[in-house]
Design an enzyme around this catalytic site. Sequence first.
Site, PDB file in Angstrom:
ATOM      1  N   ASP A 137       0.817  -1.216   0.000  1.00 43.89           N
ATOM      2  CA  ASP A 137       0.000   0.000   0.000  1.00 43.89           C
ATOM      3  C   ASP A 137       0.848   1.263   0.000  1.00 43.89           C
ATOM      4  O   ASP A 137       0.336   2.352  -0.247  1.00 43.89           O
ATOM      5  CB  ASP A 137      -0.937   0.002   1.215  1.00 43.89           C
ATOM      6  CG  ASP A 137      -2.368  -0.330   0.829  1.00 43.89           C
ATOM      7  OD1 ASP A 137      -2.572  -0.800  -0.311  1.00 43.89           O
ATOM      8  OD2 ASP A 137      -3.272  -0.127   1.645  1.00 43.89           O
ATOM      9  N   ASP A 446     -11.573  -7.689   9.851  1.00 47.11           N
ATOM     10  CA  ASP A 446     -11.648  -9.108  10.196  1.00 47.11           C
ATOM     11  C   ASP A 446     -12.879  -9.407  11.045  1.00 47.11           C
ATOM     12  O   ASP A 446     -13.628 -10.343  10.767  1.00 47.11           O
ATOM     13  CB  ASP A 446     -10.368  -9.549  10.911  1.00 47.11           C
ATOM     14  CG  ASP A 446      -9.970  -8.608  12.047  1.00 47.11           C
ATOM     15  OD1 ASP A 446     -10.621  -7.553  12.217  1.00 47.11           O
ATOM     16  OD2 ASP A 446      -8.998  -8.914  12.760  1.00 47.11           O
TER      17      ASP A 446
END
Length: 734
Positions: A137, A446
């Site tokens: 990223d 998550d």
Amino acid sequence: MEALPFNLCIPKERSAIINRSYALLQSIAITFLIFYRLSYFFHSGQPSLPHLLVFASELILSFLWLLNQAYLWRPVSRKTFPERLLQEKKDELPAIDVFICTADPEKEPPLEVVNTVLSAMALDYPNDKLSVYVSDDGGSGLTLHAMREAWEFGRDWLPFCKRFGIKTRCPKVYFSRYKDDLGGKVYEEEEEKIKQKYKLLEEHVKKAEKNGRMLGKTLSSKNHPAYVEVIQDESQNANDANQAKMPLLVYVSREKSTSSPHHFKAGALNVLLRVSSLISNSPYILVLDCDMRCNDPTSALQAMCFHLDPKISSNLAFVQFPQMFHNLSNRDIYDGKLRAVFSVKWLGMDGLQGPMLSGTGFYMKREALYGDVVQDIDGVQLKQYLGSSNELVKSLKQSNNHNSVNKDLPISRLLEETRFLASCAYEKETQWGKQVGFLYNSVVEDYLTGFSLHCKGWKSLFYNPPRPAFLGTATTKLNDTLLQGARWNCGVLQVALSRLSPLVYGLMSRMSLLQTMCYAYLSLQPLYCLPMWCLATVPQLCLLNAIPLYPKVSDSWFMIFFYIFIMSQLKHVEEVLSTGDPIWTWLNEQRIWMMKSIISYTIGSLNAVLKCFGLREANFVPTNKVADDEQVNCYQKGIFNFQASTIVLAPLVTLVTLSMMSFAGGVARIIIKGGLNEMSGQIFLSFYILLVHYPIIEGMMFRKDKGRIPPSVTLLSLSISISFLYFGSLILLC
């Protein structure tokens, strides 16, 4: 004859009996406590504000305690038999895509990412069924350069590991800490050769770090174009017939723009999900953090023992392995082991519908991330969900069984299509992050994604093998630990405040009541900050002003409070000892839980509320994986490092100072005027806070090293404590 099973589920019956008995007796005691408080309010006429605040705190603690009991209802453990799997399905093993995410080359050194990548490529699994994708990223050319170096070294490292049966397949660890006792002159010669090649790899990466190598020019980590490179391809393999076939290694840097939301790790994972669909399209995915190296090369086979079990595979979404860390100290003063989660809570959820998704170390079925969308709608509607890529839609109708690059497209066209899938604009007006892939409504992708899967009826499993499957890097600094906790708790409370709140959405879904309670507990866990702040201030203020908040010691009702406290501590000790940890773990966990309640839960709650009203934007700062030697040495000795921001230290020091002053003043008042019978509860509470937080007292008064609490923070906290006691006393006397 029926074939032998690939895995076993073993109920922990003794633990279940203990847990249920404790829950029954403790719930009876809590009921009596609530009855006492209500009776007191009824007979006293007009209850005082301190009594109301303490009672409200007790109600919140009781509610959270009730939710927490769901984790303990039916704990189970599991065992796998990879040798049986290989005997029956060696030629039927499905392909696996490994997703590794990194974001900042300064906080996540490329050499550490290289070691994670090499350990993943060296998994004990058919090379032609393994593909590794690295999401960068930061758009760093340094990371790309490191991946190319990793690929070159891997051409020698993988055959070496498999030829000699090396168990430790992270080269950095293998060469620095462990020695596989294989003996033999040939092995020693080969080991020396591969060691020299690893040193050369380190030199190349460190030299690139020093030179600040970038992708052609200096790019901003927040503003750069998409870039995809398949570092392995068939032509490279064909050049050397002596080289074993290598797993695919693909570098992906998605487009980042300050004008477009990028959704943090969830956005990066969804880009990898799309890009991998075009290249390898494996039916299973392993997700790893960039520092979470593969410690047991058989973890993929262990996971397949569950995924390929016909009795459970149809609705099994993922197999979660515990997060474990290589750099934990013997004292583990910051609770980096997360014992309560991975040794207690996840075992309990495994006996229900399965554990929550835990960010890293899980083998996910690709189909689960697409859900029923792929199967239930036609191609036109599918594009409305998944975007305008015809190749992506086509990939969902097929599944490759090996990791060869997609042969339907020329390599140049394939890379162009993957860059399109990694662009900022691709997800606009699609269902990515909403109904498809990893979900976006929270920085803890998550938790939310796992919750959504369980609501849809999917199940998960938790497996803790004898040898840790993955090993990461734990935080070794108090500041990092508490701020990391603040980010996590902000994310889960965001979910609790949204339409997907477990207590509402979960109860209306296909989840069981106990599974819903587990998710609800974690999402509401930040609310611990409310009773903790109350019980760390109000009883102390009342102690100095001789206002009793608890029954007299001579009163039989006092035994209810005493019983609840003692039994909760004994249950905590029993859990610690049953998981094989030393007794001091109990005190460490009590301390860090209180610290997190005051700092992590408070900051997380405030941020979540501000984001809920649109007053603050979501942010995600990668945890720093770089630690200096002095910091690590302090941690390994079990000494707290108080080199932290004032916003972290000041509240902790203030509350400890407040307890010191109230304890001293309360004891002095009792010695002079008496009243021990009435004030014993508050005296004990202040003493307990001081006992648990002795490291803070030591850092304030006795330590002279760099890790002590700065005198400026001590003076600030002292002034705040005096002001609180002074003005609080005035209010009570009015």
